[in-house]
Design an enzyme around this catalytic site. Structure first.
Site, PDB file in Angstrom:
ATOM      1  N   LEU A 219      -4.584  12.048  -2.558  1.00 32.27           N
ATOM      2  CA  LEU A 219      -5.526  11.913  -1.429  1.00 32.27           C
ATOM      3  C   LEU A 219      -6.389  10.685  -1.684  1.00 32.27           C
ATOM      4  CD1 LEU A 219      -7.867  14.716  -0.054  1.00 32.27           C
ATOM      5  CD2 LEU A 219      -8.872  12.756  -1.214  1.00 32.27           C
TER       6      LEU A 219
ATOM      7  N   ASP B  81      -8.968   7.966   1.139  1.00 33.27           N
ATOM      8  CA  ASP B  81     -10.104   7.923   2.072  1.00 33.27           C
ATOM      9  C   ASP B  81     -10.169   9.078   3.080  1.00 33.27           C
ATOM     10  OD1 ASP B  81      -9.674   5.437   0.956  1.00 33.27           O
ATOM     11  OD2 ASP B  81      -9.586   4.370   2.862  1.00 33.27           O
TER      12      ASP B  81
ATOM     13  N   TYR C 267      -2.681   3.978   7.580  1.00 34.42           N
ATOM     14  CA  TYR C 267      -3.883   3.668   6.794  1.00 34.42           C
ATOM     15  C   TYR C 267      -5.144   4.188   7.491  1.00 34.42           C
ATOM     16  CZ  TYR C 267      -1.932   0.795   2.978  1.00 34.42           C
ATOM     17  OH  TYR C 267      -1.305   0.344   1.844  1.00 34.42           O
ATOM     18  N   SER C 268      -6.281   3.843   6.941  1.00 36.40           N
ATOM     19  CA  SER C 268      -7.533   4.488   7.345  1.00 36.40           C
ATOM     20  C   SER C 268      -7.979   4.137   8.746  1.00 36.40           C
ATOM     21  CB  SER C 268      -8.634   4.132   6.350  1.00 36.40           C
ATOM     22  OG  SER C 268      -8.402   4.868   5.183  1.00 36.40           O
TER      23      SER C 268
ATOM     24  N   GLU D  63     -13.664  -3.347   2.875  1.00 36.27           N
ATOM     25  CA  GLU D  63     -12.876  -2.263   3.455  1.00 36.27           C
ATOM     26  C   GLU D  63     -13.806  -1.270   4.177  1.00 36.27           C
ATOM     27  OE1 GLU D  63      -8.977  -1.715   0.795  1.00 36.27           O
ATOM     28  OE2 GLU D  63     -10.748  -1.011  -0.265  1.00 36.27           O
TER      29      GLU D  63
END
Ligand code: FRU
Length: 484
Positions: free
Chosen positions: A47, A49, A108-109, A231
């Protein structure tokens, strides 16, 4: 299959092999005393973000970067957990998988934005092209994807709204982690970016309908001192102030700050709407002074609270420190959710009061009464309230973790149980309170009612339950077992 024909990636073989791979991990996980109890973890595997945090029609949703088949990471999915009370969570089916050609190497995030009874998710579709690439200057696509969902479980639409090729010139292939907010009926999206000369940037896009996005310019720019890539940018208004929160990679350490390979911090200031730029009024403030805290994102819940979720982990820690849970089939977790407030220009972070519902068997003592056998525990909350700033104070926890205050420095040190995590310090003139959350393999230390926090994974041997106080501090200590 060619890349310009938009067809789904074939995931059949992946889904067929997953149950067996997960079963093997489950077997190790079932025997692992380091599995956390009241923290959120991957069911199996990896795991990172938090993603898409939102409260929608009463239900809290937490999505997260997730690789169920291995604790070492890889092409991420969005795992999904829901809760009615922010304390008890239910594991849901994976929400998004890297099964489209625009995200085949990782969903992705990204974040969630509620509009007209629907959740609009925005995330980065990561794609790595084959060939001789470094994946920073060439070989990678990071597309911005928009997902519409009426319930947070099913997907109505999922499409590229900003293709990688349409990002402005001058950037590396690293442009990602969309966060959307609204201002006077217009929608804005911020994206983290790395320039070709390795400077952090936050880019701003705008839209009238959440579907068509146009580039407006650089929302915030960093210099050489401020890391090579920013980020997970976040922007929010809080108590009449405007805050930008982000995760810069590669800040150089100073005496007391930025000792992790990457960090997290915030600026307060104001958006200049003529320039579409954020104008900071304060210096960058580091958000957490522990070892394991990164890539947070915030959301406003239905009662108007600004809540922060963070990854209780961080990348690029090796060889300095590591997580022995990898050998046990899983890695990483979420830190406890925190409520943010802005007080005297600084963010305060407090554990959500909901977690008080886990408290059992209260014990309260004067600090001077604590002897070696008075208190012990593994899964607990501890509240130390000092009558005045102590001259010298040392609290030894679990196996060999020491939290001490001496000569204006609050120091957290781990021995062997830190698996390479050694020492972090906060200069502090006044120490009035420590609120400590211990779980099987984590410690979160809130200092002075949320003025500072130190978050750390820690891996004590079984039955290491020490709570030992030394020094001349006067005050009271309260202890609760926590039970989920
Ligand atoms: C931060 C991050 C994000 C990215 C995600 C990929 O930890 O690198 O920038 O979207 O993780 O898992």
């Amino acid at each position: 299959m060619t890349k310009n024909v938009k067809m789904k990636k074939d995931m059949q073989a992946y889904w067929q092999s997953l149950p067996e791979l997960q079963a093997a991990l489950m077997e190790k996980i079932a025997a692992d005393p380091w599995r956390l109890t009241y923290h959120q973890m991957p069911a199996t595997g990896w795991l990172n973000d938090p993603n898409g945090a939102v409260q929608f029609k009463g239900t809290y949703h937490l999505y997260h970067q997730y690789v169920p088949e291995t604790p070492n990471g890889g092409a991420t999915h969005w795992g999904h957990k829901t809760s009615q009370d922010m304390v008890h969570f239910k594991e849901e089916d994976i929400f998004l998988s890297p099964d489209q050609l625009f995200d085949e190497d990782g969903v992705y995030s990204g974040s969630a934005f509620v509009h007209d009874d629907k959740i609009h998710f925005f995330y980065t579709g990561n794609v790595k092209h084959e060939g001789d690439h470094d994946y920073t200057y060439s070989g990678r696509e990071q597309n911005t994807i928009h997902v519409v969902s009426a319930d947070g479980f099913t997907v109505e639409s999922r499409e590229v709204v900003i293709a990688h090729a349409d990002y402005p010139a001058g950037y590396t292939d690293h442009i990602r982690d969309p966060k959307v907010f609204e201002h006077e009926g217009v929608y804005y999206m911020i994206l983290g970016a790395r320039t070709r000369d390795n400077l952090g940037r936050i880019l701003l896009y705008r839209s009238d309908d959440l579907y068509d996005w146009s580039y407006q310019g650089v929302f915030l720019a960093g210099n050489e001192e401020q890391g090579f890539m920013w980020e997970c940018p976040d922007y929010f208004e809080l108590d009449d102030s405007q805050v930008v929160l982000f995760s810069p990679q590669g800040l150089l350490p100073t005496t007391y700050n930025y000792h992790n390979p990457h960090t997290v911090g915030y600026l307060t200031g104001a958006i200049n709407w003529d320039e579409y730029a954020f104008e900071p009024e304060t210096d960058f403030v580091e958000l957490d002074h522990g070892f394991d805290f990164y890539a947070p994102q915030t959301f406003e819940d239905e009662s108007g609270r600004r809540i922060l979720w963070a990854w209780m982990g961080i990348g690029d820690i090796e060889p300095e420190y590591g997580n022995p849970t990898v050998a046990r089939g899983w890695q990483h977790a979420m830190a406890l959710p925190r409520q943010l407030t802005l007080e005297n220009g600084r963010l305060k972070q407090r554990p959500l009061p909901e977690y008080q519902s886990l408290r059992q068997h209260t014990q309260t003592h004067r600090l001077c009464e604590i002897e070696e056998s008075t208190l012990k525990g593994e899964i607990y909350e501890l509240l130390v309230e000092f009558d005045e700033t102590p001259h010298s104070f040392e609290l030894t926890l679990r196996q060999d973790s020491k939290l001490s205050y001496q000569d204006g420095l609050l120091t957290l040190k781990h021995g062997e149980s830190g698996f390479g995590r050694r020492k972090r310090m906060i200069p502090l003139t006044d120490l009035s309170q420590l609120q400590i959350f211990s779980d099987t393999s984590s410690l979160e230390i809130f200092v002075n009612d949320g003025e500072f926090v130190m978050t750390s994974r820690v891996y004590p041997s079984p039955d290491q339950q020490m709570i030992h106080v030394t020094g001349d501090a006067q005050g009271q200590i309260s202890y609760w077992d926590l039970k989920i």
